[in-house]
Motif scaffolding. Sequence first.
Motif, short mmCIF file in Angstrom:
data_model
loop_
_atom_site.label_atom_id
_atom_site.label_comp_id
_atom_site.label_asym_id
_atom_site.label_seq_id
_atom_site.Cartn_x
_atom_site.Cartn_y
_atom_site.Cartn_z
N THR A 169 0.67 -1.36 0.00
CA THR A 169 0.03 0.07 0.17
C THR A 169 0.85 1.27 0.22
O THR A 169 0.23 2.21 0.14
N ASP A 170 1.99 1.03 -0.22
CA ASP A 170 3.08 2.24 -0.26
C ASP A 170 2.67 2.77 -1.85
O ASP A 170 3.30 2.43 -2.66
N TRP B 257 2.31 11.69 0.47
CA TRP B 257 3.49 10.84 -0.05
C TRP B 257 3.95 11.79 -1.21
O TRP B 257 3.36 12.37 -1.79
N ASP B 258 5.28 11.73 -1.52
CA ASP B 258 5.77 12.28 -2.65
C ASP B 258 5.94 11.30 -3.62
O ASP B 258 6.05 9.90 -3.40
N PHE B 259 5.31 11.45 -4.83
CA PHE B 259 5.50 10.64 -5.94
C PHE B 259 6.26 11.27 -7.11
O PHE B 259 5.78 12.08 -7.70
N TYR B 260 7.40 10.85 -7.37
CA TYR B 260 8.37 11.43 -8.46
C TYR B 260 8.87 10.19 -9.22
O TYR B 260 9.38 9.28 -8.71
N LEU C 246 7.42 8.57 1.67
CA LEU C 246 6.35 8.96 2.73
C LEU C 246 6.90 10.09 3.52
O LEU C 246 7.93 10.36 4.16
N LEU C 247 6.27 11.24 3.33
CA LEU C 247 6.47 12.59 3.80
C LEU C 247 6.03 12.97 5.40
O LEU C 247 6.65 13.43 6.14
N PHE C 248 4.77 12.45 5.57
CA PHE C 248 4.14 12.84 6.73
C PHE C 248 2.97 11.42 7.13
O PHE C 248 2.39 11.10 6.07
N GLU C 249 2.68 11.35 8.53
CA GLU C 249 1.52 10.43 8.55
C GLU C 249 0.91 10.66 9.99
O GLU C 249 1.76 10.87 10.82
#
Length: 88
Positions: free
Chosen positions: A3-4, A19-22, A9-12
């Motif tokens: 589930t990543d 999430w950052d998605f690059y 993961l920037l904050f939870e």
Amino acid sequence: YPTDVGTELLFENRYCRVWDFYLEPGQVAPTHHHVLDYVFVYVSKGRLLGYHPDGRPGLFDDAKENNGYMWAHIPDSAPEDPAFAHGG
């Protein structure tokens, strides 16, 4: 499937995960499973092409300009439904 859904993961907290998605052009993202509602914020124009778990190609976004966004509601049944998994 994991589930990543991003690359970092920037904050939870108990309410959300950020999430950052690059991806570089042509870079492949691992298959992941959406189990929570999400918003996708575009920081540059582009398309997100990928693959369903069965190998079929798919388009997993809308064409948006910078600062555009897409909201996705994920139903409670999603954790058991492979239709909510995809990757690049």
